[in-house]
Design a protein around this motif. Sequence first.
Motif, PDB file in Angstrom:
ATOM      1  N   THR A  52     -17.489  10.036 -29.702  1.00 28.17           N
ATOM      2  CA  THR A  52     -16.604  10.265 -30.860  1.00 28.17           C
ATOM      3  C   THR A  52     -16.592  11.766 -31.166  1.00 28.17           C
ATOM      4  N   ASP A  53     -16.031  12.527 -30.254  1.00 28.53           N
ATOM      5  CA  ASP A  53     -16.035  13.983 -30.400  1.00 28.53           C
ATOM      6  C   ASP A  53     -15.239  14.476 -31.596  1.00 28.53           C
ATOM      7  N   PHE A  54     -14.343  13.637 -32.117  1.00 31.44           N
ATOM      8  CA  PHE A  54     -13.584  14.084 -33.290  1.00 31.44           C
ATOM      9  C   PHE A  54     -14.506  14.356 -34.474  1.00 31.44           C
ATOM     10  N   MET A  55     -15.702  13.734 -34.462  1.00 34.03           N
ATOM     11  CA  MET A  55     -16.674  13.976 -35.526  1.00 34.03           C
ATOM     12  C   MET A  55     -17.290  15.381 -35.426  1.00 34.03           C
ATOM     13  N   LYS A  56     -17.092  16.032 -34.283  1.00 35.02           N
ATOM     14  CA  LYS A  56     -17.580  17.403 -34.095  1.00 35.02           C
ATOM     15  C   LYS A  56     -16.480  18.437 -34.314  1.00 35.02           C
ATOM     16  N   ASP A  57     -15.284  17.963 -34.596  1.00 40.50           N
ATOM     17  CA  ASP A  57     -14.150  18.856 -34.838  1.00 40.50           C
ATOM     18  C   ASP A  57     -14.284  19.412 -36.255  1.00 40.50           C
ATOM     19  N   GLU A  58     -14.765  20.640 -36.372  1.00 38.10           N
ATOM     20  CA  GLU A  58     -15.070  21.210 -37.680  1.00 38.10           C
ATOM     21  C   GLU A  58     -13.842  21.288 -38.578  1.00 38.10           C
ATOM     22  N   LYS A  59     -12.704  21.614 -37.993  1.00 39.04           N
ATOM     23  CA  LYS A  59     -11.474  21.699 -38.776  1.00 39.04           C
ATOM     24  C   LYS A  59     -11.100  20.333 -39.343  1.00 39.04           C
ATOM     25  N   PHE A  60     -11.127  19.300 -38.498  1.00 40.90           N
ATOM     26  CA  PHE A  60     -10.770  17.967 -38.949  1.00 40.90           C
ATOM     27  C   PHE A  60     -11.720  17.495 -40.052  1.00 40.90           C
ATOM     28  N   ILE A  61     -13.031  17.690 -39.848  1.00 42.73           N
ATOM     29  CA  ILE A  61     -14.013  17.242 -40.831  1.00 42.73           C
ATOM     30  C   ILE A  61     -13.845  17.998 -42.148  1.00 42.73           C
ATOM     31  N   GLU A  62     -13.613  19.302 -42.073  1.00 44.04           N
ATOM     32  CA  GLU A  62     -13.389  20.085 -43.294  1.00 44.04           C
ATOM     33  C   GLU A  62     -12.169  19.570 -44.054  1.00 44.04           C
ATOM     34  N   TYR A  63     -11.089  19.331 -43.335  1.00 45.75           N
ATOM     35  CA  TYR A  63      -9.871  18.854 -43.976  1.00 45.75           C
ATOM     36  C   TYR A  63     -10.033  17.422 -44.496  1.00 45.75           C
ATOM     37  N   TYR A  64     -10.820  16.620 -43.777  1.00 46.81           N
ATOM     38  CA  TYR A  64     -11.044  15.254 -44.258  1.00 46.81           C
ATOM     39  C   TYR A  64     -11.695  15.287 -45.642  1.00 46.81           C
ATOM     40  N   PHE A  65     -12.764  16.064 -45.780  1.00 47.40           N
ATOM     41  CA  PHE A  65     -13.468  16.093 -47.056  1.00 47.40           C
ATOM     42  C   PHE A  65     -12.633  16.753 -48.151  1.00 47.40           C
ATOM     43  N   LYS A  66     -11.795  17.690 -47.764  1.00 40.75           N
ATOM     44  CA  LYS A  66     -10.885  18.278 -48.753  1.00 40.75           C
ATOM     45  C   LYS A  66      -9.890  17.229 -49.237  1.00 40.75           C
ATOM     46  N   ALA A  67      -9.360  16.436 -48.298  1.00 41.85           N
ATOM     47  CA  ALA A  67      -8.409  15.381 -48.652  1.00 41.85           C
ATOM     48  C   ALA A  67      -9.070  14.276 -49.467  1.00 41.85           C
ATOM     49  N   ALA A  68     -10.363  14.076 -49.240  1.00 42.89           N
ATOM     50  CA  ALA A  68     -11.089  12.985 -49.895  1.00 42.89           C
ATOM     51  C   ALA A  68     -11.622  13.355 -51.273  1.00 42.89           C
ATOM     52  N   GLU A  69     -11.402  14.588 -51.713  1.00 43.61           N
ATOM     53  CA  GLU A  69     -11.885  14.992 -53.032  1.00 43.61           C
ATOM     54  C   GLU A  69     -11.320  14.068 -54.112  1.00 43.61           C
ATOM     55  N   GLY A  70     -12.203  13.624 -54.981  1.00 38.88           N
ATOM     56  CA  GLY A  70     -11.787  12.710 -56.042  1.00 38.88           C
ATOM     57  C   GLY A  70     -11.845  11.256 -55.645  1.00 38.88           C
ATOM     58  N   THR A  71     -12.262  10.968 -54.391  1.00 39.10           N
ATOM     59  CA  THR A  71     -12.422   9.593 -53.922  1.00 39.10           C
ATOM     60  C   THR A  71     -13.867   9.400 -53.480  1.00 39.10           C
ATOM     61  N   ASN A  72     -14.219   8.164 -53.200  1.00 40.27           N
ATOM     62  CA  ASN A  72     -15.554   7.899 -52.647  1.00 40.27           C
ATOM     63  C   ASN A  72     -15.443   7.212 -51.285  1.00 40.27           C
ATOM     64  N   HIS A  73     -14.336   7.436 -50.594  1.00 39.45           N
ATOM     65  CA  HIS A  73     -14.106   6.788 -49.307  1.00 39.45           C
ATOM     66  C   HIS A  73     -14.740   7.576 -48.162  1.00 39.45           C
ATOM     67  N   ARG A  74     -15.289   6.846 -47.181  1.00 40.77           N
ATOM     68  CA  ARG A  74     -15.724   7.428 -45.911  1.00 40.77           C
ATOM     69  C   ARG A  74     -15.064   6.608 -44.813  1.00 40.77           C
ATOM     70  N   ILE A  75     -13.880   7.021 -44.431  1.00 40.85           N
ATOM     71  CA  ILE A  75     -13.079   6.266 -43.457  1.00 40.85           C
ATOM     72  C   ILE A  75     -12.542   7.225 -42.396  1.00 40.85           C
ATOM     73  N   MET A  76     -13.441   7.993 -41.804  1.00 44.31           N
ATOM     74  CA  MET A  76     -13.036   9.068 -40.901  1.00 44.31           C
ATOM     75  C   MET A  76     -12.359   8.574 -39.635  1.00 44.31           C
ATOM     76  N   PHE A  77     -12.838   7.461 -39.074  1.00 44.51           N
ATOM     77  CA  PHE A  77     -12.226   6.980 -37.833  1.00 44.51           C
ATOM     78  C   PHE A  77     -10.794   6.530 -38.093  1.00 44.51           C
ATOM     79  N   ARG A  78     -10.578   5.844 -39.209  1.00 41.16           N
ATOM     80  CA  ARG A  78      -9.215   5.444 -39.564  1.00 41.16           C
ATOM     81  C   ARG A  78      -8.328   6.676 -39.784  1.00 41.16           C
TER      82      ARG A  78
END
Length: 267
Positions: A52-78
Motif C-alpha cells: 500500500t505505497d499510497f500510504m507513503k505518499d507524503e502529499k496524499f497523506i498531508e492533503y488527506y488530513f487537511k481534508a479531514a479537518e473537523g471530522t473523525n474519519h480514517r478512511i484513507m483507502f477509500r
Amino acid sequence: MFYLKKFYLFATPKIIRKKISMIRDVLFNSKEIFIVSKNSYNEDGLATNHVTDFMKDEKFIEYYFKAAEGTNHRIMFRAYILNYFANYALKLFDNNQGCFVELGTHKGLMSKVILLNNSFDKKVNFYLFDTFTGIPLENIREDEITHVKKMNRNVYKEDVFEFVKKKFSDFPFVKIVKGTLPDSLKNKDISLEDIKFLHIDLNNAHAEIESIKFLYDKILKGAPVILDDYCFSETYRPQKNAWDKFADEKGFRILSLPTGQGLFIKT
C-alpha cells in the motif's frame, strides 16, 4: 478475536498440552485472526498485508488530513480509490467541460481530497449535494430505518452547511446544493449534463436509486461511478440489493471493492 490469557509455569503437562492445542486450533483454523505486518494497512474494516505505497505518499497523506479537518474519519483507502478515479476522469475527458457530482457530502472530506490532489479547469463545475442536516426519514425502508436513525444520532447530528461553505470557499467552481435527493437534482439553476465523475454516499437505497435513475443518461460513456457503501457490510445489504437490481436492468455489473465501495464504468 482470540486473546491469550496468563499461562503460569506451574501448570501440569496435561494443561500445557491442552493450551497448546487450543492455540494451534485458533491460529490455523479460525477466521477471526489476521496477523498484521509492519507498514500494512489496518483501518475502516479492512486489514491487508499487500503493498500500500499510497500510504507513503507524503502529499496524499498531508492533503488527506487537511481534508479531514473537523471530522473523525480514517478512511484513507477509500479516499485513495476515489481520488484515483477522479484523476482518471479528469484526464479521460480533458477536452469536455462537463461536471463532477457528489451525492452525499456531509463535511466534504472526500470531495476536498479530490480537489487538493488534482488540478481542475474552472469551467468544470463540481456539484456537492446534501441536506447537511442528516438523512431524511421519508421513504426509508423498514430494514434500513434503525441504522439510518443511528447514523443521524451519532454522525449527522448537526447542521454542517456553513462549515462546508467555508471549507470550499476557495473553490468558486464548487457548487453546494442543499436539499433532499433526488428532488434537489431537478434544480433549474444547475446543469448536470455530461457527468464525468459521480460519487454516491447517501446511506439509503431509496435516495441512491431514485437519484441514479435521474442521472444515469447524463453520465458520459467511460465515466467512473463510485458507490461508497455498496458492499461495506451486511448492514448495507438493502443498498447493495437495490443497486444490483438497477445494474441488472441496465445490463451491467458492479465491481465490489475490498474497501466496501462499489465501482462501475458507464458504457
